[in-house]
Design an enzyme around this catalytic site. Structure first.
Site, PDB file in Angstrom:
ATOM      1  N   GLY A  25       6.910   3.896   0.317  1.00  0.00           N
ATOM      2  CA  GLY A  25       5.909   3.172   1.117  1.00  0.00           C
ATOM      3  C   GLY A  25       5.149   2.092   0.351  1.00  0.00           C
ATOM      4  N   ASP A  45       3.450  11.012  -7.967  1.00  0.00           N
ATOM      5  CA  ASP A  45       3.486  11.472  -6.578  1.00  0.00           C
ATOM      6  C   ASP A  45       3.650  12.987  -6.596  1.00  0.00           C
ATOM      7  OD1 ASP A  45       4.009  11.667  -3.683  1.00  0.00           O
ATOM      8  OD2 ASP A  45       4.437   9.532  -3.790  1.00  0.00           O
ATOM      9  N   TYR A 159      -9.346  11.055   9.225  1.00  0.00           N
ATOM     10  CA  TYR A 159      -8.779   9.826   8.644  1.00  0.00           C
ATOM     11  C   TYR A 159      -9.845   8.728   8.598  1.00  0.00           C
ATOM     12  CZ  TYR A 159      -5.342   6.368   7.261  1.00  0.00           C
ATOM     13  OH  TYR A 159      -4.648   5.399   6.551  1.00  0.00           O
ATOM     14  N   LYS A 163     -11.480   7.219   5.072  1.00  0.00           N
ATOM     15  CA  LYS A 163     -11.294   5.830   4.646  1.00  0.00           C
ATOM     16  C   LYS A 163     -12.632   5.085   4.535  1.00  0.00           C
ATOM     17  CE  LYS A 163      -6.880   5.871   3.912  1.00  0.00           C
ATOM     18  NZ  LYS A 163      -6.329   5.617   2.566  1.00  0.00           N
ATOM     19  N   ALA A 193       4.369  -1.145   8.274  1.00  0.00           N
ATOM     20  CA  ALA A 193       5.613  -0.417   8.583  1.00  0.00           C
ATOM     21  C   ALA A 193       6.004   0.497   7.419  1.00  0.00           C
ATOM     22  CB  ALA A 193       6.728  -1.412   8.872  1.00  0.00           C
ATOM     23  N   THR A 194       5.659   1.769   7.529  1.00  0.00           N
ATOM     24  CA  THR A 194       6.029   2.798   6.540  1.00  0.00           C
ATOM     25  C   THR A 194       6.276   4.091   7.318  1.00  0.00           C
ATOM     26  OG1 THR A 194       3.809   3.699   6.192  1.00  0.00           O
ATOM     27  CG2 THR A 194       4.438   1.816   4.814  1.00  0.00           C
ATOM     28  N   TRP A 248     -10.825  -8.893  16.527  1.00  0.00           N
ATOM     29  CA  TRP A 248     -10.996  -9.017  17.975  1.00  0.00           C
ATOM     30  C   TRP A 248     -12.470  -8.936  18.358  1.00  0.00           C
ATOM     31  CZ3 TRP A 248      -7.414 -11.132  20.564  1.00  0.00           C
ATOM     32  CH2 TRP A 248      -6.053 -10.768  20.483  1.00  0.00           C
TER      33      TRP A 248
HETATM   34  P1  NDP Z   1       3.530   7.049   3.044  1.00  0.00           P
HETATM   35  O1  NDP Z   1       3.373   8.327   3.780  1.00  0.00           O
HETATM   36  O2  NDP Z   1       4.764   6.238   3.224  1.00  0.00           O
HETATM   37  O3  NDP Z   1       3.362   7.300   1.465  1.00  0.00           O
HETATM   38  C1  NDP Z   1       2.290   8.054   0.956  1.00  0.00           C
HETATM   39  C2  NDP Z   1       2.715   8.694  -0.343  1.00  0.00           C
HETATM   40  O4  NDP Z   1       1.594   9.472  -0.826  1.00  0.00           O
HETATM   41  C3  NDP Z   1       3.887   9.667  -0.144  1.00  0.00           C
HETATM   42  O5  NDP Z   1       4.859   9.502  -1.150  1.00  0.00           O
HETATM   43  C4  NDP Z   1       3.198  11.034  -0.218  1.00  0.00           C
HETATM   44  O6  NDP Z   1       4.016  12.075  -0.720  1.00  0.00           O
HETATM   45  C5  NDP Z   1       2.090  10.732  -1.215  1.00  0.00           C
HETATM   46  N1  NDP Z   1       1.070  11.793  -1.187  1.00  0.00           N
HETATM   47  C6  NDP Z   1       0.647  12.528  -0.129  1.00  0.00           C
HETATM   48  N2  NDP Z   1      -0.250  13.442  -0.525  1.00  0.00           N
HETATM   49  C7  NDP Z   1      -0.382  13.293  -1.863  1.00  0.00           C
HETATM   50  C8  NDP Z   1      -1.146  13.957  -2.847  1.00  0.00           C
HETATM   51  N3  NDP Z   1      -1.956  14.988  -2.539  1.00  0.00           N
HETATM   52  N4  NDP Z   1      -1.052  13.546  -4.130  1.00  0.00           N
HETATM   53  C9  NDP Z   1      -0.240  12.523  -4.465  1.00  0.00           C
HETATM   54  N5  NDP Z   1       0.524  11.854  -3.585  1.00  0.00           N
HETATM   55  C10 NDP Z   1       0.455  12.237  -2.292  1.00  0.00           C
HETATM   56  O7  NDP Z   1       2.229   6.214   3.426  1.00  0.00           O
HETATM   57  P2  NDP Z   1       1.871   4.668   3.258  1.00  0.00           P
HETATM   58  O8  NDP Z   1       2.663   4.072   2.180  1.00  0.00           O
HETATM   59  O9  NDP Z   1       1.871   4.071   4.594  1.00  0.00           O
HETATM   60  O10 NDP Z   1       0.340   4.813   2.821  1.00  0.00           O
HETATM   61  C11 NDP Z   1      -0.155   4.477   1.535  1.00  0.00           C
HETATM   62  C12 NDP Z   1      -1.654   4.312   1.630  1.00  0.00           C
HETATM   63  O11 NDP Z   1      -1.961   3.257   2.541  1.00  0.00           O
HETATM   64  C13 NDP Z   1      -2.395   5.542   2.146  1.00  0.00           C
HETATM   65  O12 NDP Z   1      -3.605   5.691   1.453  1.00  0.00           O
HETATM   66  C14 NDP Z   1      -2.646   5.208   3.589  1.00  0.00           C
HETATM   67  O13 NDP Z   1      -3.743   5.909   4.133  1.00  0.00           O
HETATM   68  C15 NDP Z   1      -2.907   3.719   3.488  1.00  0.00           C
HETATM   69  N6  NDP Z   1      -2.766   3.004   4.745  1.00  0.00           N
HETATM   70  C16 NDP Z   1      -1.540   2.955   5.386  1.00  0.00           C
HETATM   71  C17 NDP Z   1      -1.432   2.279   6.575  1.00  0.00           C
HETATM   72  C18 NDP Z   1      -0.123   2.170   7.329  1.00  0.00           C
HETATM   73  O14 NDP Z   1      -0.150   1.689   8.473  1.00  0.00           O
HETATM   74  N7  NDP Z   1       1.002   2.582   6.772  1.00  0.00           N
HETATM   75  C19 NDP Z   1      -2.598   1.626   7.197  1.00  0.00           C
HETATM   76  C20 NDP Z   1      -3.812   1.729   6.439  1.00  0.00           C
HETATM   77  C21 NDP Z   1      -3.867   2.396   5.259  1.00  0.00           C
HETATM   78  P3  NDP Z   1       4.775  13.075   0.306  1.00  0.00           P
HETATM   79  O15 NDP Z   1       5.792  12.236   0.995  1.00  0.00           O
HETATM   80  O16 NDP Z   1       5.384  14.110  -0.588  1.00  0.00           O
HETATM   81  O17 NDP Z   1       3.727  13.615   1.238  1.00  0.00           O
END
Ligand code: NDP
Length: 248
Positions: A25, A45, A159, A163, A193-194, A248
């Site tokens: 992501g 991770d 959530y 944040k 997009a993730t 908006w």
């Molecule tokens: P993903 O779910 O694709 O990736 C998140 C990663 O964090 C995963 O590899 C996950 O591991 C890891 N993770 C979860 N829990 C823990 C933990 N306790 N310790 C260490 N790592 C952990 O999410 P995104 O890439 O979309 O999100 C990244 C950041 O961006 C987050 O903080 C999210 O809240 C923020 N964000 C994302 C948005 C979006 O639309 N995508 C919008 C706004 C903010 P595992 O897969 O094993 O759970």
């Protein structure tokens, strides 16, 4: 062609960076981008195998360690395993929980708060304090537009609260460590997009003025700017990168 002095202020050559939640992501894309800017990298991770695979994908000399940011001992163990405090810390690890309602369970609440908010606090406490003692460092936290507004589809109370808390931790540590040479900023993404947005919901796109989800590199580029000297007078800032959603 860009002037060399301008390019230099974006350059991260000689700096070390640690990115949490970077096996996939946005975190993985941030790692790739910081690497392209010249930084040496440590990916962390929950799943060590996945993290190693991601590290190998980013580059041959990229490190990988397991760290559960919601566990303060895991964060301390990570610091001990790394030894030297990194120059740049990206607090990216985060979770959402689909279907949170007004009946949010204790477990749902704790799960989201413990990763998104406690995790940022534990990492800032451990690495930020060491940076402040050293007299230099740069922290970028990944917040969310959900820290500013209640979104549609609804993000759920944990959530949103987590944040908003990340944004305030950013400002708190920015003020605390400003005179110690440590900058702390945050990026507040819109819908990107993730895996987190893999459940299709047309409302996301309909309510985003630019009419599409963001790409991970569109967050990573802004993180790189904040992590570099190009943003040297910025601290305590929370930058919206949301395709206009909060306008908006
Ligand atoms: P993903 O779910 O694709 O990736 C998140 C990663 O964090 C995963 O590899 C996950 O591991 C890891 N993770 C979860 N829990 C823990 C933990 N306790 N310790 C260490 N790592 C952990 O999410 P995104 O890439 O979309 O999100 C990244 C950041 O961006 C987050 O903080 C999210 O809240 C923020 N964000 C994302 C948005 C979006 O639309 N995508 C919008 C706004 C903010 P595992 O897969 O094993 O759970």
């Amino acid at each position: 062609m860009m002037h060399p002095d301008l390019m230099k202020c974006f350059d991260l050559t000689g700096r070390s960076a640690l990115v949490t939640g970077s096996a996939r992501g946005i975190g993985l894309e941030i790692a790739r981008t910081l690497r392209m800017a010249g930084a040496s990298l440590m990916l962390t991770d929950l799943d060590l195998d996945a993290t190693r695979k991601a590290a190998a994908d980013v580059g041959p000399d990229v490190g990988a360690l397991r760290c559960d940011v919601s566990d303060p001992q895991s964060v301390r163990d990570l610091a001990a395993a790394i030894g030297a405090c990194p120059d740049i810390l990206i607090n990216n690890a985060g979770v959402g929980r689909e279907g949170q309602t007004r009946d949010t369970s204790d477990d749902d609440w704790r799960f989201v708060i413990s990763v998104n908010l406690d995790g940022v606090f534990y990492c800032c406490r451990t690495f930020g304090a060491a940076m402040a003692e050293r007299g230099s460092g740069n922290i970028v936290n990944i917040g969310s537009m959900c820290g500013f507004i209640v979104t549609k589809p609804w993000g759920g109370p944990a959530y949103h609260a987590s944040k908003a808390g990340v944004h305030m931790l950013t400002k708190t540590f920015a003020c605390k460590w400003a005179k110690s040479g440590v900058r702390v900023n945050a990026v507040a993404p819109g819908y990107i997009a993730t895996n987190m947005t893999s459940n299709p919901n047309p409302t996301r796109v309909e309510l985003t003025p630019v009419g599409r989800l963001g790409r991970t590199e569109e967050i990573a580029n802004v993180v790189q700017f904040l992590a570099s000297d190009a943003s040297s007078y910025m601290t305590g800032a929370v930058l919206s990168v949301d395709g206009g959603y909060t306008s908006w």
